[in-house]
Write a protein that holds these residues in place. Structure first.
Motif, PDB file in Angstrom:
ATOM      1  N   GLU A  99      11.717  -0.328 -13.967  1.00 54.33           N
ATOM      2  CA  GLU A  99      12.377   0.620 -14.868  1.00 54.33           C
ATOM      3  C   GLU A  99      13.861   0.707 -14.531  1.00 54.33           C
ATOM      4  O   GLU A  99      14.226   0.954 -13.373  1.00 54.33           O
ATOM      5  N   HIS A 104       0.824  -1.215   0.000  1.00 54.84           N
ATOM      6  CA  HIS A 104       0.000   0.000   0.000  1.00 54.84           C
ATOM      7  C   HIS A 104       0.859   1.267   0.000  1.00 54.84           C
ATOM      8  O   HIS A 104       0.504   2.267  -0.642  1.00 54.84           O
ATOM      9  N   THR A 105       1.988   1.242   0.677  1.00 46.33           N
ATOM     10  CA  THR A 105       2.852   2.427   0.778  1.00 46.33           C
ATOM     11  C   THR A 105       3.908   2.476  -0.326  1.00 46.33           C
ATOM     12  O   THR A 105       4.784   3.324  -0.305  1.00 46.33           O
ATOM     13  N   SER A 106       3.833   1.535  -1.278  1.00 45.98           N
ATOM     14  CA  SER A 106       4.796   1.489  -2.375  1.00 45.98           C
ATOM     15  C   SER A 106       4.113   1.928  -3.672  1.00 45.98           C
ATOM     16  O   SER A 106       2.970   2.375  -3.668  1.00 45.98           O
ATOM     17  N   ASN A 107       4.838   1.753  -4.790  1.00 45.82           N
ATOM     18  CA  ASN A 107       4.253   2.088  -6.091  1.00 45.82           C
ATOM     19  C   ASN A 107       3.695   0.857  -6.804  1.00 45.82           C
ATOM     20  O   ASN A 107       3.471   0.871  -8.008  1.00 45.82           O
ATOM     21  N   TRP A 108       3.479  -0.229  -6.046  1.00 46.64           N
ATOM     22  CA  TRP A 108       2.857  -1.426  -6.586  1.00 46.64           C
ATOM     23  C   TRP A 108       1.335  -1.292  -6.486  1.00 46.64           C
ATOM     24  O   TRP A 108       0.827  -0.486  -5.704  1.00 46.64           O
ATOM     25  N   THR A 109       0.604  -2.109  -7.246  1.00 46.97           N
ATOM     26  CA  THR A 109      -0.843  -2.005  -7.315  1.00 46.97           C
ATOM     27  C   THR A 109      -1.523  -3.208  -6.666  1.00 46.97           C
ATOM     28  O   THR A 109      -1.232  -4.356  -7.023  1.00 46.97           O
ATOM     29  N   PHE A 111       8.998  -4.733  -2.215  1.00 47.76           N
ATOM     30  CA  PHE A 111       8.207  -3.668  -2.837  1.00 47.76           C
ATOM     31  C   PHE A 111       8.909  -2.311  -2.801  1.00 47.76           C
ATOM     32  O   PHE A 111       8.325  -1.309  -3.179  1.00 47.76           O
ATOM     33  N   HIS A 112      10.165  -2.309  -2.351  1.00 54.02           N
ATOM     34  CA  HIS A 112      10.897  -1.046  -2.241  1.00 54.02           C
ATOM     35  C   HIS A 112      12.251  -1.076  -2.936  1.00 54.02           C
ATOM     36  O   HIS A 112      13.095  -0.215  -2.686  1.00 54.02           O
ATOM     37  N   ASN A 156       4.732  -5.643 -10.984  1.00 53.50           N
ATOM     38  CA  ASN A 156       5.174  -4.289 -11.335  1.00 53.50           C
ATOM     39  C   ASN A 156       6.171  -4.332 -12.491  1.00 53.50           C
ATOM     40  O   ASN A 156       7.023  -5.218 -12.558  1.00 53.50           O
TER      41      ASN A 156
END
Length: 245
Positions: A96, A40-45, A153-154, A93
């Motif tokens: 990049e 939830h606090t990452s850029n994953w969905t 996730f980070h 994810n």
């Protein structure tokens, strides 16, 4: 509320226990309050939260689709001995590639606990990315994810053919440093300046010889007691902290 393990959604969740189905759907399942909060606090969905009946939902869950299931259904989809009653379907994810300075390459590592610990340590040591070579355990294996404690996730984690990736890293100015016991110098004597790509290998066989031959330098950790070698995750941790200085 879903009460049957024969429900189609339950069947689709259980399919995510297999790598081929995770790859096909580009989703995976995670469990536990801590891991879900990390996503939830990452850029994953998060695609969906699965909540067992009578379990209090976290406040942030309001922004996601939530499916309530019976205790029996949750036990059926769970991979843990003592499930917390909350799980989530997470979307894979797209990583990049950026101007990284310190990257870790993992060749044919098999133990999910080792890989999870290595990823967790890479984040703690300040490494920029992890690259998993062929025949390495799947990063979305539930034991890998749990062992990362949410650090997965980070940090960007890529899956590549190392024989093709290493020449690209060299062209990008990286010094390729491999961890091995033979024909190696002690890691304290290695040059830590500039971009570093550190390679660690399989628990038993070490790094593939073709990959090892591509290294600019080979390093080892001194063994002072009566032990033949270190666990790969411990060795990786020592070396990553050294090279991230």
């Amino acid at each position: 509320m879903i009460i049957s393990v024969q429900n189609e959604k339950v069947k689709s969740w259980n399919k995510l226990k297999k790598k081929k189905d995770r790859m096909h759907s580009k989703t995976f399942l995670i469990e536990g309050f801590h891991l879900i909060e990390e996503v939830h606090t990452s850029n994953w969905t998060i695609n969906e939260i699965i909540l067992q009946e009578n379990i209090d939902a976290p406040e942030y869950s309001k922004i996601y689709p939530v499916t309530i299931v019976s205790a029996n259904v949750f036990k059926n989809i769970s991979n843990t001995k003592s499930p917390q009653g909350i799980a989530a379907i997470v979307q894979v994810n797209q990583m990049e590639w950026k101007d990284f300075q310190n990257v870790l390459l993992v060749d044919a590592l098999q133990d999910p606990g080792n890989l999870g610990t290595i990823i967790r340590t890479a984040v703690a040591a300040g490494f920029d990315a992890v690259i998993l070579g062929e025949n390495t355990v799947d990063m979305y294996n539930d034991k890998v994810i749990r062992s990362t404690q949410g650090t997965l996730f980070h940090i960007p984690v890529f899956q590549e053919d190392l024989l093709k990736k290493i020449p690209e890293l060299k062209r990008d100015g990286f010094t390729i440093c491999a961890s091995a016991l033979k024909n190696a110098t002690f890691f304290q004597e290695a040059n830590t300046e500039g971009k570093i790509a550190l390679i660690v290998g399989n628990e038993g066989a070490g790094i593939n010889n073709k990959i090892l031959e591509m290294a600019d330098t080979v390093v080892k950790i001194p063994i002072k007691g009566k032990a033949e070698s270190l666990n790969v995750s411990v060795a990786a941790g020592i070396l990553m902290y050294h090279f991230s200085r």
